[in-house]
Design a protein around this motif. Structure first.
Motif, mmCIF file in Angstrom:
data_model
loop_
_atom_site.group_PDB
_atom_site.id
_atom_site.type_symbol
_atom_site.label_atom_id
_atom_site.label_comp_id
_atom_site.label_asym_id
_atom_site.label_seq_id
_atom_site.Cartn_x
_atom_site.Cartn_y
_atom_site.Cartn_z
ATOM 1 N N GLY A 116 0.778 -1.157 -0.036
ATOM 2 C CA GLY A 116 0.021 0.272 0.150
ATOM 3 C C GLY A 116 0.698 1.290 0.182
ATOM 4 O O GLY A 116 2.040 1.340 0.594
ATOM 5 N N ARG A 117 0.191 2.266 -0.432
ATOM 6 C CA ARG A 117 0.867 3.643 -0.617
ATOM 7 C C ARG A 117 -0.031 4.732 -0.202
ATOM 8 O O ARG A 117 -1.235 4.859 -0.503
ATOM 9 N N VAL A 118 0.705 5.531 0.663
ATOM 10 C CA VAL A 118 0.014 6.708 1.205
ATOM 11 C C VAL A 118 0.850 8.031 0.963
ATOM 12 O O VAL A 118 1.913 7.841 1.155
ATOM 13 N N VAL A 119 0.256 8.784 0.226
ATOM 14 C CA VAL A 119 0.931 9.882 -0.412
ATOM 15 C C VAL A 119 0.212 11.260 0.241
ATOM 16 O O VAL A 119 -0.991 11.332 -0.165
ATOM 17 N N ASN A 140 4.696 8.809 2.392
ATOM 18 C CA ASN A 140 5.454 9.833 1.883
ATOM 19 C C ASN A 140 4.765 11.330 1.830
ATOM 20 O O ASN A 140 3.565 11.243 1.500
ATOM 21 N N VAL A 141 5.231 12.384 1.687
ATOM 22 C CA VAL A 141 4.963 13.681 1.434
ATOM 23 C C VAL A 141 5.451 14.257 0.130
ATOM 24 O O VAL A 141 6.469 14.359 0.092
ATOM 25 N N GLU A 143 9.526 10.070 3.643
ATOM 26 C CA GLU A 143 10.091 11.336 2.814
ATOM 27 C C GLU A 143 9.394 12.362 2.431
ATOM 28 O O GLU A 143 7.852 12.364 2.378
ATOM 29 N N PHE A 144 10.158 13.385 2.089
ATOM 30 C CA PHE A 144 9.367 14.682 1.730
ATOM 31 C C PHE A 144 10.008 14.872 0.292
ATOM 32 O O PHE A 144 11.274 15.147 0.226
#
Ligand code: NAP
Length: 254
Positions: A141-144, A184-185, A242-243
């Motif tokens: 899964g990925r959250v951005v 990540n952001v 990370e940003f």
């Protein structure tokens, strides 16, 4: 098989992608990018008619689904859960809004402005993520989450709220790492062509913003969408917490 990683979500493999604030501006460009590459996209925002118009225009292999919801209201999200996908491969926390400018009034007004900016920029990301975590695929899964250059250089309560999202992302990344997911952001600088500033920028304003960059142009929603697609894609599985600055060099390396 050598070279295959079962933890990797594959681009174009019909992932389920949820984009908050997907009816306009940056969120709409993000939704369009995923729809174009063959993913199943759901867009969220408060205005049903804006979402429907965006979904019609975006098109894609699958019809874009829309869910009208106020993401700063926990009860509203709870009531919409049956409309949200049962499985989420990618969650993009993009909904947010321009901060309330400092104005007249006493402490009561100051408190109201800060609460408003908190409700608009922090709660939508935190509440939607909490709500969808049980549906986030694991592993893979990925959250951005979309922050702002304001988090790095000020802009009052708005910048403080975006900085809060970046601190929150550290915790989220720690939580998701144990289930093989990433958080990540993306940190955009000025992006033209959205509803953020309430209307089109003047030529003078665009020139001023252009001059702040090293690449000699202002940002487009598609620039941010490209960064989100990378972080959500198979090449970014080892990047978390990370940003990623997307600002044309307007603010360097923080
Ligand atoms: N444009 C820039 O220069 C810039 C720069 C850095 C960061 N950002 C960030 O990028 C993100 C997208 O902004 P944008 O420029 O594309 O502006 P935008 O066109 O105004 O998009 C914001 C979106 O968020 C939705 N939204 C706001 N509050 C919501 C809520 N409580 N519940 C559900 N949806 C909500 C809005 O839809 P509804 O009004 O229909 O709810 C709208 O679709 C924001 O987080 C913003 O802070 C923008």
């Amino acid at each position: 098989m050598i070279g295959e990683d079962p933890e990797e979500p594959m681009s174009g493999m019909e992932r389920s992608v949820v984009v908050s604030g997907g009816g306009t501006g940056i969120g709409r460009a993000i939704a369009a990018r995923f729809a174009r590459q063959g993913d199943r996209v759901t867009i969220l925002g408060r205005r049903a008619e804006v979402l429907r118009a965006a979904a019609d225009e975006i098109g894609g292999k699958y019809p874009v689904r829309t869910v009208a919801v106020d993401l700063s209201e926990a009860e509203d999200i709870d009531s919409r859960m049956p409309e949200l996908p049962e499985r989420v491969d990618v969650l993009v926390n993009n909904a947010g809004g321009r901060g309330t400018p400092a104005g007249e009034g006493g402490l009561k007004e100051v408190a109201e402005r800060w609460r408003h900016d908190f409700d608009t920029n922090v709660l939508p990301a935190v509440l939607l993520t909490e709500a969808l975590l049980p549906r986030l695929v694991s592993p893979g899964g990925r959250v951005v989450t979309i922050s702002s250059v304001a988090a790095l250089r000020g802009n009052g309560a708005y910048g403080a709220m975006k900085a809060a999202l970046q601190a929150w992302n550290h915790t989220l990344a720690g939580q998701l790492g144990s289930v093989g997911a990433t958080a990540n952001v993306v940190v955009p600088g000025y992006v033209a062509g959205t509803e953020f500033f309430g209307g089109p920028a003047t030529e003078e304003e665009l020139a001023r913003r252009r001059a702040q960059t090293l690449v000699g142009r202002v940002g487009k929603p598609e620039d941010v969408a490209a960064a989100v697609a990378f972080l959500a894609g198979p090449d970014a599985g080892y990047i978390t917490g990370e940003f990623l600055n997307v600002n044309g060099g307007a603010l360097l390396g923080r």
